[in-house]
Scaffold this active site. Structure first.
Site, PDB file in Angstrom:
ATOM      1  N   GLY A 117       2.329  -3.551  11.049  1.00 51.40           N
ATOM      2  CA  GLY A 117       0.986  -4.105  11.068  1.00 51.40           C
ATOM      3  C   GLY A 117       0.927  -5.469  10.399  1.00 51.40           C
ATOM      4  O   GLY A 117       0.333  -6.413  10.926  1.00 51.40           O
ATOM      5  N   LYS A 151       4.732   7.932  11.675  1.00 51.56           N
ATOM      6  CA  LYS A 151       3.876   8.083  10.507  1.00 51.56           C
ATOM      7  C   LYS A 151       3.542   9.556  10.312  1.00 51.56           C
ATOM      8  O   LYS A 151       3.165  10.247  11.253  1.00 51.56           O
ATOM      9  CB  LYS A 151       2.594   7.264  10.700  1.00 51.56           C
ATOM     10  CG  LYS A 151       1.866   6.910   9.415  1.00 51.56           C
ATOM     11  CD  LYS A 151       0.814   5.839   9.702  1.00 51.56           C
ATOM     12  CE  LYS A 151       0.159   5.372   8.412  1.00 51.56           C
ATOM     13  NZ  LYS A 151      -0.760   4.245   8.651  1.00 51.56           N
ATOM     14  N   SER A 181       5.290 -38.599  -0.262  1.00 51.06           N
ATOM     15  CA  SER A 181       3.936 -38.880  -0.732  1.00 51.06           C
ATOM     16  C   SER A 181       3.674 -38.262  -2.103  1.00 51.06           C
ATOM     17  O   SER A 181       2.937 -38.823  -2.913  1.00 51.06           O
ATOM     18  CB  SER A 181       2.897 -38.346   0.263  1.00 51.06           C
ATOM     19  OG  SER A 181       2.861 -39.131   1.432  1.00 51.06           O
ATOM     20  N   GLU A 210       2.856 -24.044   3.954  1.00 53.00           N
ATOM     21  CA  GLU A 210       2.518 -23.940   2.532  1.00 53.00           C
ATOM     22  C   GLU A 210       2.563 -22.513   2.012  1.00 53.00           C
ATOM     23  O   GLU A 210       2.849 -22.275   0.833  1.00 53.00           O
ATOM     24  CB  GLU A 210       1.129 -24.531   2.275  1.00 53.00           C
ATOM     25  CG  GLU A 210       1.045 -26.035   2.457  1.00 53.00           C
ATOM     26  CD  GLU A 210       0.881 -26.488   3.891  1.00 53.00           C
ATOM     27  OE1 GLU A 210       0.984 -27.696   4.151  1.00 53.00           O
ATOM     28  OE2 GLU A 210       0.645 -25.615   4.769  1.00 53.00           O
ATOM     29  N   SER A 213      -1.315  -7.752  -0.757  1.00 50.72           N
ATOM     30  CA  SER A 213      -1.915  -8.704   0.159  1.00 50.72           C
ATOM     31  C   SER A 213      -0.821  -9.002   1.180  1.00 50.72           C
ATOM     32  O   SER A 213       0.181  -9.655   0.869  1.00 50.72           O
ATOM     33  CB  SER A 213      -2.339  -9.972  -0.568  1.00 50.72           C
ATOM     34  OG  SER A 213      -3.033 -10.826   0.303  1.00 50.72           O
ATOM     35  N   ASN A 250       6.000   1.975  12.555  1.00 51.53           N
ATOM     36  CA  ASN A 250       5.433   3.316  12.767  1.00 51.53           C
ATOM     37  C   ASN A 250       4.297   3.314  13.774  1.00 51.53           C
ATOM     38  O   ASN A 250       3.698   4.352  14.056  1.00 51.53           O
ATOM     39  CB  ASN A 250       4.988   3.934  11.432  1.00 51.53           C
ATOM     40  CG  ASN A 250       3.886   3.149  10.748  1.00 51.53           C
ATOM     41  OD1 ASN A 250       2.959   2.654  11.380  1.00 51.53           O
ATOM     42  ND2 ASN A 250       3.988   3.037   9.433  1.00 51.53           N
ATOM     43  N   GLN A 297      -8.330 -34.733   4.265  1.00 46.86           N
ATOM     44  CA  GLN A 297      -7.200 -34.923   3.361  1.00 46.86           C
ATOM     45  C   GLN A 297      -7.609 -34.952   1.893  1.00 46.86           C
ATOM     46  O   GLN A 297      -6.767 -35.103   1.010  1.00 46.86           O
ATOM     47  CB  GLN A 297      -6.488 -36.248   3.686  1.00 46.86           C
ATOM     48  CG  GLN A 297      -6.171 -36.454   5.154  1.00 46.86           C
ATOM     49  CD  GLN A 297      -5.211 -35.418   5.700  1.00 46.86           C
ATOM     50  OE1 GLN A 297      -4.051 -35.378   5.303  1.00 46.86           O
ATOM     51  NE2 GLN A 297      -5.675 -34.579   6.604  1.00 46.86           N
ATOM     52  N   HIS A 350       0.820  -1.215   0.000  1.00 47.47           N
ATOM     53  CA  HIS A 350       0.000   0.000   0.000  1.00 47.47           C
ATOM     54  C   HIS A 350       0.853   1.264   0.000  1.00 47.47           C
ATOM     55  O   HIS A 350       0.345   2.352  -0.270  1.00 47.47           O
ATOM     56  CB  HIS A 350      -0.955   0.003   1.202  1.00 47.47           C
ATOM     57  CG  HIS A 350      -0.276  -0.193   2.528  1.00 47.47           C
ATOM     58  ND1 HIS A 350       0.027  -1.436   3.025  1.00 47.47           N
ATOM     59  CD2 HIS A 350       0.155   0.694   3.448  1.00 47.47           C
ATOM     60  CE1 HIS A 350       0.617  -1.298   4.208  1.00 47.47           C
ATOM     61  NE2 HIS A 350       0.717  -0.024   4.484  1.00 47.47           N
TER      62      HIS A 350
END
Length: 596
Positions: free
Chosen positions: A112, A203, A308, A329, A81, A141, A390, A34
């Site tokens: 944050g 800030k 696996s 992940e 994100s 900040n 699963q 941002h």
């Protein structure tokens, strides 16, 4: 952030504003996306583009968007994100090792966003990998979007956490340029572990009526008195040591690019026999190892399931290009994004259901249009006794929903190997869905496939319906074909190995050739999977489909029991064919009776 960015861009990083993708350039990732305007301002001041274009910020015709995306050549990955930039930075740092480069990676986080769990997944992995070519900076900040941040200006809290995770933590005044430069120098001299510079900032620094005050997140000053006052206060603080545009002279250029990576070698073909039982997850591992040996750009990432998914075959062959993330992940996908942005071809793999934990990272990989090749094993109820936690039954919907993604679903060993190779050469992100059960090889080793293709496995002029399967349901469909054929009924059988994109024209042709009777059968929930893919493809041609899919939360059981219980076995396919043909016969008789 102004002091931090000035120090990074005009005293620390080595980069060429006219060649931002130079493989030897230091990398900068703005995790707190941002704050994009200051990123654009820094690159404009460096000479990457005309400063006048900054006034096009957020306009529809401009690439200077509200959050950074790789539409800009100096942005490696889309950010905004929160909690993802640091994961991508790990991939960038790993890539420097892969190519033997001395470039460093810098990532700037917000305090944050440091509440995000993915930040601490990244902290673990970067420390484990001893990424001393990675330097993070946290802009502390103390203010978030809606309230003060979790630890506000308690710098000891931040330092304790990063030190505990194995990083070298340095606390500084983020507005003291000398302290910033000293910290960057210390980070460069630190070996064996990554560094996190914790910069205490205010800030709105330098503007009296907003400095350190809540309620100004993401707000522009109003034109007129408010803006004039802010500019006047800033201009009084301006130190004309470097004139406008002269900052570019301070930039440290990167070293000349290293040796060119060798071209890929020919890929060894599959080596199976017709009828041989092979799990597509195992064929995936075989193909991945072959790819790695043929192409030095290919890397593999795991989340503690390599035995696996069979990605351990790659690790055994090429341990230096295998990256273990353990059960994390999000950082696995994020690091893959960073690797892909720097020229690698990463294959992160885990159980397909666990990829959904990183759905937001998948979304951002699509926005970035990165060359990430994800593989999810153990898909659907066919995995058997492990139970619904699963069983990936929503993964096709997730990946099909994302623009740019190719979604591939092999049914046997040959198609698995061929589709893995196709995914590697396909530009942009791809998803490969593999299965747990062993299935018989039905394709010859020289069979060819295409992204966006399908295979018609059975066809005749007398086909009463077309049945479309993928993965394990291809074999249920073939069983149904044999049983119906023995009773004098013929059906067309399609292996829809490319779920996105799909071969629209071939599906429409099959539907028209079989009196409009199209049946899809899938080891997936009814929403968003193969049924929806086919329905969307044929709708404009006036065709509809009958869907066989898992319509409730499944239970544990044997694979064949579950396929039958949840309506996707050969028995249910036969019943669907009989139901459709009987209904059409009744409808025809009724129309004939009414007309007569």
């Amino acid at each position: 952030m102004a002091d931090l960015m000035a120090a990074l861009f005009f005293a620390e990083m080595r980069f060429d504003p006219q060649d931002p993708r130079n493989p030897e350039s230091d990398r900068f990732v703005l995790s707190k996306g941002h704050a994009a305007p200051i990123l654009y301002a820094a690159w404009a001041e460096a000479g990457a583009f005309d400063r006048a274009k900054l006034l096009e910020l957020r306009q529809i015709g401009s690439d200077l968007e509200g959050h950074p995306t790789p539409r800009l050549p100096f942005v490696d990955v889309a950010t905004g994100s929160l909690g993802q930039g640091i994961c991508a930075a790990i991939g960038s740092a790993l890539n420097a090792r892969r190519i033997g480069s001395g470039y460093r990676t810098y990532v700037l986080l917000g305090d944050g966003e440091s509440a995000e769990g993915s930040v601490w997944e990244a902290a673990d992995v970067a420390a484990l990998d001893a990424l001393d070519n990675l330097c993070g900076i946290t802009d502390v900040n103390a203010l978030g979007q809606s309230r003060p941040t979790m630890w506000q200006h308690d710098m000891d809290q931040f330092a304790r956490r990063w030190n505990a995770f194995g990083w070298h933590a340095i606390v500084i005044d983020g507005h003291d340029v000398a302290a910033i430069l000293d910290a960057l120098d210390e980070a460069r001299r630190t070996s064996g572990r990554p560094t996190m510079i914790l910069a205490r900032t205010i800030k709105g620094k330098g503007i009296s009526f907003v400095e350190g005050k809540d309620g100004w997140h993401g707000k522009a000053f109003k034109k007129g008195e408010e803006l004039d006052r802010a500019l006047a206060e800033l201009e009084k603080q301006f130190v004309p040591a470097v004139g406008s545009g002269e900052a570019a002279a301070l930039i440290r250029k990167p070293a000349s690019p290293g040796p060119v990576v060798s071209s890929p070698k020919p890929l060894a073909p599959p080596a199976y026999t017709i009828g041989q039982p092979v799990a597509t997850r195992e064929a995936y591992g075989v193909a991945l190892a072959k790819l790695g040996e043929a192409d030095s750009r290919v890397v593999a990432l795991d989340a503690d399931v390599k035995n696996s998914t069979f990605s351990d075959k790659f690790e055994k062959a090429l341990p230096g290009r295998f990256y273990q993330n353990f059960i994390a992940e999000q950082v696995m996908i994020g690091a893959s994004m960073g690797l892909a942005a720097r020229g690698a071809i990463p294959f992160p793999s885990t159980f397909a259901c666990f990829l959904t934990r990183a759905a937001d990272f998948i979304r951002m990989a699509a926005i970035s249009n990165l060359n990430v090749k994800l593989a999810g094993s153990h898909a659907g109820v066919s995995i058997g006794e492990d139970g619904p936690s699963q069983m990936a039954l929503e993964d096709l919907a997730i990946f099909r929903a994302e623009p740019n993604f190719a979604v591939l679903y092999p049914c046997d060993g040959v198609s698995a190997e061929r589709l893995v190779a196709l995914a590697a050469s396909h530009p942009g992100p791809a998803y490969i869905r593999t299965s747990r059960p062993k299935t018989p090889v039905i394709y010859s080793n020289d069979e060819t496939f295409t992204v966006g293709g399908l295979k018609v496995l059975r066809a005749s002029d007398d086909d009463v319906a077309t049945v479309i399967g993928a993965g394990v349901t291809v074999f249920e469909t073939l069983q149904a074909y044999d049983r119906l054929k023995s009773g004098g009924v013929s059906i067309r059988v399609i292996d829809l190995y490319s779920v996105a994109p799909v071969d629209r024209q071939s599906l429409i042709a099959a539907g028209r050739a079989t009196k409009g009777r199209l049946i899809t059968v899938e080891d997936h929930y009814v929403a968003g999977g193969i049924g929806d893919a086919v329905a969307e493809a044929v709708a404009d041609a006036g065709l509809t489909i009958h869907r066989l899919a898992v319509r409730e939360i499944p239970r544990s059981g044997k694979s064949e029991e579950l396929l039958d219980r949840y309506g996707i076995s050969a028995r249910h396919i036969i019943e669907a064919v009989q139901s459709l043909t009987t209904k059409d016969t009744k409808d025809t008789k009724e129309k004939t009776y009414r007309s007569s």
